[in-house]
Write a protein that holds these residues in place. Sequence first.
Motif, PDB file in Angstrom:
ATOM      1  N   ALA A  51      12.469 -10.570  -0.922  1.00 10.32           N
ATOM      2  CA  ALA A  51      11.236 -11.090  -0.319  1.00 10.32           C
ATOM      3  C   ALA A  51      10.207  -9.985  -0.174  1.00 10.32           C
ATOM      4  O   ALA A  51       9.013 -10.188  -0.411  1.00 10.32           O
ATOM      5  N   VAL A  52      10.666  -8.796   0.205  1.00 14.08           N
ATOM      6  CA  VAL A  52       9.755  -7.652   0.334  1.00 14.08           C
ATOM      7  C   VAL A  52       9.085  -7.354  -1.001  1.00 14.08           C
ATOM      8  O   VAL A  52       7.880  -7.087  -1.070  1.00 14.08           O
ATOM      9  N   ALA A  53       9.868  -7.407  -2.081  1.00 16.02           N
ATOM     10  CA  ALA A  53       9.296  -7.168  -3.408  1.00 16.02           C
ATOM     11  C   ALA A  53       8.202  -8.184  -3.719  1.00 16.02           C
ATOM     12  O   ALA A  53       7.163  -7.844  -4.319  1.00 16.02           O
ATOM     13  N   ARG A  54       8.403  -9.422  -3.322  1.00 17.06           N
ATOM     14  CA  ARG A  54       7.376 -10.451  -3.511  1.00 17.06           C
ATOM     15  C   ARG A  54       6.110 -10.089  -2.733  1.00 17.06           C
ATOM     16  O   ARG A  54       4.993 -10.184  -3.257  1.00 17.06           O
ATOM     17  N   TRP A  55       6.296  -9.650  -1.484  1.00 12.43           N
ATOM     18  CA  TRP A  55       5.143  -9.379  -0.628  1.00 12.43           C
ATOM     19  C   TRP A  55       4.378  -8.143  -1.084  1.00 12.43           C
ATOM     20  O   TRP A  55       3.143  -8.153  -1.113  1.00 12.43           O
ATOM     21  N   THR A  56       5.079  -7.083  -1.449  1.00 12.90           N
ATOM     22  CA  THR A  56       4.363  -5.884  -1.881  1.00 12.90           C
ATOM     23  C   THR A  56       3.646  -6.129  -3.203  1.00 12.90           C
ATOM     24  O   THR A  56       2.563  -5.587  -3.432  1.00 12.90           O
ATOM     25  N   ALA A  57       4.232  -6.946  -4.072  1.00 10.16           N
ATOM     26  CA  ALA A  57       3.560  -7.275  -5.335  1.00 10.16           C
ATOM     27  C   ALA A  57       2.262  -8.032  -5.080  1.00 10.16           C
ATOM     28  O   ALA A  57       1.326  -7.964  -5.889  1.00 10.16           O
ATOM     29  N   ALA A  58       2.203  -8.747  -3.949  1.00 12.06           N
ATOM     30  CA  ALA A  58       0.992  -9.483  -3.574  1.00 12.06           C
ATOM     31  C   ALA A  58       0.005  -8.617  -2.802  1.00 12.06           C
ATOM     32  O   ALA A  58      -1.027  -9.115  -2.329  1.00 12.06           O
ATOM     33  N   GLY A  59       0.318  -7.332  -2.640  1.00 10.88           N
ATOM     34  CA  GLY A  59      -0.596  -6.402  -1.975  1.00 10.88           C
ATOM     35  C   GLY A  59      -0.396  -6.268  -0.485  1.00 10.88           C
ATOM     36  O   GLY A  59      -1.218  -5.638   0.199  1.00 10.88           O
ATOM     37  N   LYS A  60       0.687  -6.811   0.040  1.00 13.01           N
ATOM     38  CA  LYS A  60       0.946  -6.701   1.477  1.00 13.01           C
ATOM     39  C   LYS A  60       1.624  -5.365   1.779  1.00 13.01           C
ATOM     40  O   LYS A  60       2.405  -4.852   0.978  1.00 13.01           O
TER      41      LYS A  60
END
Length: 241
Positions: A28-37
């Motif tokens: 989930a973290v990988a998803r969020w950082t890829a979205a710029g979070k």
Amino acid sequence: MPGLPEDFDRVLCVVAHPDDVEYGTAAAVARWTAAGKQVVYAMATSGEAGIDTVPPAKAGPLREAEELASAGAVGVREVEFFHHRDGRLTESLDLRSDIARAIRQHRPHLVVTTNHHDTWGPGTWNSADHRALGRTVLDAVADAANRWIFPELGHEGFAPWKGVRRVVVANSTSPTHVVDITDTVEAGIAALALHEEYFRALDPDVPVRRQAEKVYEQVVRRDAPGWEGRSVLAVELALTL
């Protein structure tokens, strides 16, 4: 289950040990950082009591190094270690203060922790560290918003932060929402596999990569109603503020 709202820019993951985030949440973290979070990790301990064949004085730095590599693999650039004693966490004022300080410092909108319930499921008791850490996180969110509970944090320059909108518990026995990790499952597995020395000690006969894959086979759901054909991580929305 509905998808977890993603109306946040900053995330703080607070867990007991190195590798706790990697047991599913890292995808989930990988998803969020890829979205710029922006995502920051905070570890209550260094996991120094976690490898039976390695003394704590050596295991602590080793596990911290593995965690830094693992975090970096999913786009996390900042990892804090509070250096409480592994295996001896309690719902103490010191731990509450450390977590409240991290919340004030990083000013997250979403706080993520791991299962604090008594079990992982029938017949599987949860560790004392996980139980104490998760419950303390729930308390520390309120502490971070109140200038009078730990006034010394204000004197240190950390102003109260009332911006936490949600607290999510990963690996919970009472999930309420899901995060779509279809595109980032592989990133999560790769991050977990970077805990090489830890996994080699757990089972020297099974390759580390295969052990990591087995973990994800257990924590990833591919049959959640309404999410057919997607890989999702089930989480518990524990607090909405």
